[in-house]
Design an enzyme around this catalytic site. Structure first.
Site, PDB file in Angstrom:
ATOM      1  N   ASP A 524     107.922  62.690 -12.733  1.00  0.00           N
ATOM      2  CA  ASP A 524     109.312  63.065 -12.938  1.00  0.00           C
ATOM      3  C   ASP A 524     109.648  64.170 -11.940  1.00  0.00           C
ATOM      4  O   ASP A 524     108.765  64.943 -11.549  1.00  0.00           O
ATOM      5  CB  ASP A 524     109.494  63.557 -14.375  1.00  0.00           C
ATOM      6  CG  ASP A 524     110.883  64.111 -14.612  1.00  0.00           C
ATOM      7  OD1 ASP A 524     111.854  63.384 -14.368  1.00  0.00           O
ATOM      8  OD2 ASP A 524     110.980  65.283 -15.018  1.00  0.00           O
ATOM      9  N   ASP A 719     107.721  66.325 -18.156  1.00  0.00           N
ATOM     10  CA  ASP A 719     107.821  67.522 -18.996  1.00  0.00           C
ATOM     11  C   ASP A 719     108.921  67.453 -20.044  1.00  0.00           C
ATOM     12  O   ASP A 719     108.997  68.319 -20.907  1.00  0.00           O
ATOM     13  CB  ASP A 719     108.072  68.753 -18.121  1.00  0.00           C
ATOM     14  CG  ASP A 719     109.477  68.762 -17.522  1.00  0.00           C
ATOM     15  OD1 ASP A 719     109.979  67.662 -17.194  1.00  0.00           O
ATOM     16  OD2 ASP A 719     110.063  69.842 -17.380  1.00  0.00           O
TER      17      ASP A 719
END
Length: 831
Positions: A524, A719
């Site tokens: 990400d 995250d």
């Protein structure tokens, strides 16, 4: 005297929600004809700057970027600071091997049989003992595993290096056996060298031969010193679960029983088997020596295994024992760590350890977080910088006051200890191979021993019975299923502990094994490759030269909740600019914000907002110089004055980490919900060729599945909550420790520091651990493949080579110890 007089009502700090005693509070401020009380000076300043913000809203929750592995939703500030502690819900009981299993009470997992464990570590009033090879075996007291016979060890490791009662008992039995076995070996060595000792004693007319002396010496060794082995031998037959002690019990039992019969009733043996003294050959020295050597092996193994808990014990040693508590009346005192509650204010002096997880309220310092994150460089902590502090880290030269947020079992350190313990007891898929072999190992060895006895008895040289007995016992003794069983769990236990010391938390052994095979890393962007917090990175010349323009823009942005507005405010505060209270705020959706600051009309937003307001026209638009990141334009009283660039900066460690991963042949794929322009710029900067922009959580999941469908072993690093589905789908989910609890719970590995260098450390550890496991399994297979045929006498027709049961016992004992010693090398692995 009234109650109210003696115990005045507490006032709530409108900024942080803490209860304050108005009689002793040093921090007050009058607003609208009312006096407000505060816990500290920073809260007063925040209130003065924007009273409306704190009076129109309830006390904000205390959000924390600390790693709260598996923690529930944070409590409200008013709850945390009240005298009444928030209610702790009863923990669920979960299976470390089957995460889908959740029960309301302890018991066995209905899927795999492993003992369920509480989600939250609770203070234990008793110690439970678990088998390192069979984690489903849990007992309230020390003893042996009914499946493999191995000594149980404490499930919960304490900071104190407690004495192992099993080790103490085995050591005592070993030294007694040494004293009694030594003369037996002298007698046996004399016979081997052609100087057989003779004893001619007479007791009330009954002659006593040398075998009687050997019987008296060997009996305490075999029956008392070796009693734990016969207990485990019997347990293995009752269960039934044949193991190493099945073979030891059979081998020593047969040798001792034969020798006792030969001593008590020598006349039942043929004349050809009896020697000059009228007795057949006896093997008391073999039975005693085997028992002594097995005891030595147990002592060495128990000592080696005690060192495998060193990682958890080292983590527990990090925690301080006391904290410096600040009372409401301004006094201070040292209290035990157990008495610290959420919301308490604590003082941390230079050189002291931070007592619990919390937030810095006053002061500044640099803190050594290396014991938690693995990073050696101290981290600066201040109100304007990073105000989150982690328990057990070491304060530098500064002094500060902090507010406790997470205490006891909810601190980062406590969660790390719990996760390490769970991971150490989990099983890697490679263990299944050893389990399948071990299941058939003992029956096959017993069959080989029987065949060996029959072959030597019918076809061997004279004395056939003696040769048959000795070689069958040697086969039983030399085989070591324990070495096979220990090969994987010992390496996993030590590897997981080593990872924790380097800031890498491994949730289960399967993730550790799979990470070695990963050939694709999906990452990400926001919060993983980047810091996840926009910052002002550039200014136009006008804003750079005139701080007043920045002050006005930041004052207006105080009324905005957009991350870009927060970045502008942070930039002004970091430059020491005093902000004003904005008025008549108007938010223009998707474009920016307009309002009055110090009597001036201020607008901050996109180029579209400037055009709409008439602050920028054709020629000026063409001359506008774009800045790095997202450009925010500023207008004062309708006149365009300049712009600034806001960007989510790349983490400093990201370029090096990606370069090293590519060098290892790992394909990097970036997925982000950002627009294609920002995604392309980030990918180009980092040299990433594969990326997807404007990807929703479902899209990330589908991309992971697509890559897996192509035969790739995929790791996902993320995250956020939006990353959780992809983290769960990936072969290995890697969560940033600075991210959300949902992401951390969905991942198999957590990087405490939250940067990609942790992936390199985790991958190196995975490779080293799996290499160590393969070495252990190879040694165990080769040892048994060579040792059993050698003991059976397969080389005797060619080389005249036979293996004494005594040497077989020595080889068996040291095989297990060598497996543990090889696994212990992982403790010193450089990551």
């Amino acid at each position: 005297m009234s109650t109210n007089a003696s115990n005045p009502a507490l006032e709530r700090d409108p900024v942080c929600g803490m209860n304050v005693n108005p009689a002793s509070s040093k921090h007050t401020h009058e607003h609208g004809g009312k006096t407000y009380y505060f816990c500290c000076a920073p809260c007063v300043e925040k209130f003065k700057a924007d009273p409306a913000k704190y009076l129109t809203a309830a006390a904000p929750p205390l959000h924390s970027a600390l790693v709260t592995l598996g923690a529930t939703t944070p409590a409200k500030a008013s709850d945390l600071h009240s005298n009444q502690l928030p209610r702790v819900e009863d923990p669920a009981y979960v299976c470390p091997m089957c995460p889908e299993v959740r029960e309301s009470k302890p018991g066995a997992c209905p899927s795999c049989g492993m003992a369920l464990e509480s989600e939250l570590p609770a203070p234990s009033t008793r110690t439970e003992y678990v088998c390192p090879m069979h984690p489903e075996i849990v007992r309230p007291a020390p003893g042996s595993c009914p499946i493999c016979g191995m000594s149980l060890e404490p499930r919960t490791v304490t900071a104190a290096n407690e004495e192992n009662p099993e080790l103490h008992d085995m050591t005592r039995r070993f030294w007694i056996s040494v004293g009694l076995t030594a003369p037996l070996l002298v007698i046996a060595m004399g016979g081997m060298l052609g100087h057989k000792l003779t004893v001619d004693l007479n007791l009330n007319g009954m002659p006593i031969g040398l075998p009687w002396i050997e019987l008296l010496l060997a009996t305490p060794v075999v029956l008392w010193c070796g009693f734990p082995f016969f207990q485990r031998f019997w347990t293995s037959l009752v269960n039934p679960s044949p193991n190493m002690f099945t073979l030891i019990g059979m081998g020593t039992g047969v040798a001792y029983a034969y020798s006792v019969i030969a001593t008590l009733a020598p006349q039942i043996f043929p004349e050809s088997l009896r020697g000059m003294g009228g007795y057949p050959d006896v093997y008391f020295e073999a039975a005693a020596a085997i028992t002594t050597l097995v005891l030595l092996g147990q002592v060495m193994e128990l000592r080696a295994r005690s060192r495998t808990s060193a990682a958890i014990r080292a983590l527990l040693d990090l925690s301080p024992k006391t904290a410096r508590l600040l009372n409401a009346d301004g006094s201070e005192k040292d209290v035990p760590l157990e008495q610290v509650h959420p919301g308490d204010r604590l003082r941390v002096r230079p050189g002291e350890k931070v007592p619990v997880d919390g937030i810095l309220l006053e002061g500044r310092s640099s803190i050594d977080e290396s014991m938690i994150t693995g990073e050696s460089i101290p981290v600066e902590k201040s109100l304007n910088n990073d105000s989150k502090v982690i328990g057990a880290t070491i304060n530098g030269t500064g002094s500060f006051i902090m507010r406790a947020e997470r205490v006891g079992s909810e601190t980062l350190l406590a969660r790390i200890v719990q996760l390490v313990g769970q991971a150490q007891r989990s099983r890697a898929p490679i263990q299944r191979l050893a389990d399948r072999v071990a299941k058939w190992f003992v029956p096959i060895v017993v069959a080989v021993a029987a065949i060996t006895f029959l072959a030597w008895f019918f076809f061997g040289p004279q004395p056939r019975l003696a040769h048959a007995l000795v070689n069958a016992v040697a086969v039983l003794i030399i085989a070591c299923p324990c070495a096979l069983g220990l090969a994987t769990p010992m390496a996993i236990m030590i590897g997981v502990g080593r990872a924790a010391r380097a800031g890498v938390l491994i949730k289960n052994a399967e993730a550790l094994e799979t990470l070695e095979k990963v050939d694709t890393l999906v990452v990400d962007k926001t919060g993983t490759l980047t810091e996840g917090k926009p910052r002002v990175v550039s200014f136009s010349q006008a804003l750079a030269d005139d701080p007043e323009l920045l002050r006005l823009a930041a004052s207006l942005e105080r009324a905005s909740e957009h991350p870009l507005g927060t970045a502008v405010v942070d930039a002004a505060v970091s430059r020491g600019l005093k902000l004003s209270q904005p008025q008549e705020i108007t938010s223009v959706t998707g474009k920016g914000i307009v309002g009055i600051v110090d009597g001036k009309k201020v607008a901050v937003g996109s180029l579209g907002l400037m055009v709409k307001m008439g602050s920028l026209q054709g020629p000026a638009i063409a001359a506008l110089r774009p800045l790095d990141g997202t450009t925010l334009c500023v207008a004062i009283d309708g006149n365009y004055v300049g712009n600034l660039g806001v960007a989510d900066q790349i983490k400093r460690s990201t370029p090096d980490a990606l370069r090293d991963l590519k060098a290892q042949g790992v394909l990097i794929v970036m997925l982000t919900g950002d627009n294609p322009i920002v995604a392309a710029a980030t990918a180009k900067l980092l040299g990433i060729t594969e990326f997807e922009a404007e990807v929703l959580p479902e899209g990330k999941l589908e991309i992971i599945r697509k890559l897996q469908g192509q035969g790739r072993v995929v790791a996902m690093a993320g995250d956020g909550i939006n990353d959780a589905p992809a983290l769960a789908q990936a072969d290995v989910g890697i969560a940033m420790g600075t991210g959300t609890d949902v992401a951390i719970e969905s991942a198999g590995i957590t990087l405490v520091k939250g940067d990609l260098l942790g992936i390199l450390r985790a991958r190196k550890l995975s490779q080293a651990t799996m290499r160590n496991i393969r070495q252990n399994l190879f040694f165990a297979f080769v040892y048994n493949a060579i040792g059993v045929p050698l003991a059976a006498g397969i080389f005797y027709p060619f080389f005249g080579l036979l293996l004494s049961p005594i040497f077989a016992a020595a080889a068996m004992s040291f095989s297990s110890v060598s497996v543990i010693a090889n696994a212990l090398r992982l403790r010193h692995l450089k990551l």
